[in-house]
Design a protein around this motif. Structure first.
Motif, PDB file in Angstrom:
ATOM      1  N   ARG A   1       0.825  -1.170   0.000  1.00  0.00           N
ATOM      2  CA  ARG A   1       0.000   0.000   0.000  1.00  0.00           C
ATOM      3  C   ARG A   1       0.862   1.222   0.000  1.00  0.00           C
ATOM      4  NH1 ARG A   1      -5.187  -2.542   0.946  1.00  0.00           N
ATOM      5  NH2 ARG A   1      -4.471  -4.652   1.170  1.00  0.00           N
TER       6      ARG A   1
ATOM      7  N   HIS B   1       0.859   4.357   1.367  1.00  0.00           N
ATOM      8  CA  HIS B   1       1.013   4.677   2.773  1.00  0.00           C
ATOM      9  C   HIS B   1       2.464   4.880   3.068  1.00  0.00           C
ATOM     10  CE1 HIS B   1      -2.753   2.408   4.175  1.00  0.00           C
ATOM     11  NE2 HIS B   1      -2.601   1.875   3.222  1.00  0.00           N
TER      12      HIS B   1
ATOM     13  N   GLU C   1      -5.996  -7.315  -4.090  1.00  0.00           N
ATOM     14  CA  GLU C   1      -7.429  -7.127  -3.832  1.00  0.00           C
ATOM     15  C   GLU C   1      -8.315  -8.017  -4.687  1.00  0.00           C
ATOM     16  OE1 GLU C   1      -8.203  -2.954  -4.105  1.00  0.00           O
ATOM     17  OE2 GLU C   1      -7.257  -2.538  -2.166  1.00  0.00           O
TER      18      GLU C   1
ATOM     19  N   HIS D   1       4.577  -0.327  10.229  1.00  0.00           N
ATOM     20  CA  HIS D   1       3.296  -1.025  10.168  1.00  0.00           C
ATOM     21  C   HIS D   1       3.486  -2.301   9.349  1.00  0.00           C
ATOM     22  CE1 HIS D   1       1.455   2.559  11.809  1.00  0.00           C
ATOM     23  NE2 HIS D   1       2.010   3.283  10.833  1.00  0.00           N
TER      24      HIS D   1
ATOM     25  N   GLY E   1       2.011  -5.272   6.977  1.00  0.00           N
ATOM     26  CA  GLY E   1       0.931  -5.582   6.044  1.00  0.00           C
ATOM     27  C   GLY E   1       0.222  -6.881   6.306  1.00  0.00           C
TER      28      GLY E   1
ATOM     29  N   TRP F   1      -3.511  -6.533   7.226  1.00  0.00           N
ATOM     30  CA  TRP F   1      -4.472  -5.922   6.316  1.00  0.00           C
ATOM     31  C   TRP F   1      -5.536  -6.909   5.867  1.00  0.00           C
ATOM     32  CZ3 TRP F   1      -0.242  -3.329   2.792  1.00  0.00           C
ATOM     33  CH2 TRP F   1       0.351  -2.278   3.519  1.00  0.00           C
TER      34      TRP F   1
END
Length: 300
Positions: free
Chosen positions: A4, A6, A245, A283, A285, A288
């Motif tokens: 992502r 981010h 996704e 962070h 992943g 997620w």
């Protein structure tokens, strides 16, 4: 992915006199000698215990206890990682040898030779960050072949020290890494947009960071990944795959259902390997909705 935005000389034995028809006076016991070494890899000093001078009817005895030998610096090895249910074509890549003791992580500006291999591949005009924003992090790691090896990643200056600390923690945990090479012309061009070919790097189980490319698996959106900003790191892609996704798995699905704490796997958010990063503000992943187990990032 892709993710992502981010470790004495031998003591002389003391010898007493023996009574044969006539008494013999006691002899002085020799002094045991020894030496020590200050090297971390040299054998430990020999410990010698010597009795006092013997009486005419006894024999003094010296005992010596030697510590086991340790490996010389740079020769330490772990056992090779056994075969898994799925793995890249090359199990044990030819990695550079480790330099110095421990992880020996170093942060520097991007060297000319490294940058020249990046230009036109992982960096192209129009990328959101330039050379001056980036740093070159080199660090020792434990390879799947059991050897101490050395690798490198390029990251944003803002996360360079944290990156060096995180990989130092992984080294101290003896966490295995297959290989760690900068994204550059070695990998060729990305077939789905700008950047070096991250799909080839994933297939080779390469640990990497900066790569000016779009979000993997979503290139049609033309949205830059956090890798394009040097704020994301992917570790052991094969053992920690990425689900996009659309539900597609990169580079292989076997480790999606084999998340036990085995070599090179980030088994869960509470694992020491994951906390090596998250404890420094990264962070993960793996939490997620579409898990990206290989991915750690610091938001920009």
């Amino acid at each position: 992915m892709r993710a992502r935005p981010h470790r004495a000389p031998a003591a002389l034995a003391a010898v007493g006199c023996v009574l044969v028809l006539a008494a013999c006076g006691p002899a002085a016991a020799p002094t045991a000698g020894g030496s020590t070494s200050s090297s971390m890899a040299a054998p430990s000093p020999t410990t010698t215990t010597t009795t006092s001078a013997p009486s005419p009817s006894s024999t003094a005895r010296a005992t010596t206890t030697a510590a086991p030998r340790q490996a010389r610096p740079g020769t330490e090895m772990l056992a090779p990682v056994p075969r898994a249910g799925a793995e890249p074509r090359v199990r044990f890549p030819a990695n550079a040898a480790a330099v110095g003791a421990g992880a020996n992580a170093r942060v520097s500006t991007v060297p000319d030779a490294v940058w020249s291999r990046m230009v036109g591949y992982s960096w192209t005009p129009g990328c959101p960050v330039g050379r001056s924003d980036l740093r070159y992090v080199t660090v020792n790691f434990w390879g799947f072949d059991g050897k101490r090896s050395r690798g490198a990643v390029v990251v944003h200056a803002a996360i360079a020290n944290g990156t060096a600390q995180a990989f130092t923690r992984l080294y101290d945990q003896r966490f295995r890494i297959r290989q760690m090479r900068v994204m550059d012309r070695t990998w060729g061009h990305n077939p789905k947009g700008p950047g070096a070919n991250d799909y080839a790097a994933m297939d080779a189980d390469n640990t990497s960071a900066f790569n000016c490319r779009y979000v993997g698996g979503q290139e049609e959106r033309k949205q830059y990944s956090n890798h394009a900003y040097g704020r994301a790191i992917d570790v052991n892609d094969w053992e920690n795959p990425y689900r996009d996704e659309q539900g597609r798995i990169w580079p292989d699905q076997w480790f999606v259902t084999h998340r036990s704490p085995t070599a090179g796997v980030f088994a869960g958010s509470g694992s020491a390997a994951v906390r090596a990063f998250t404890g420094l503000g990264f962070h993960w992943g793996g939490l997620w909705a579409a898990p990206d187990y290989q991915h750690f990032e610091v938001s920009r």
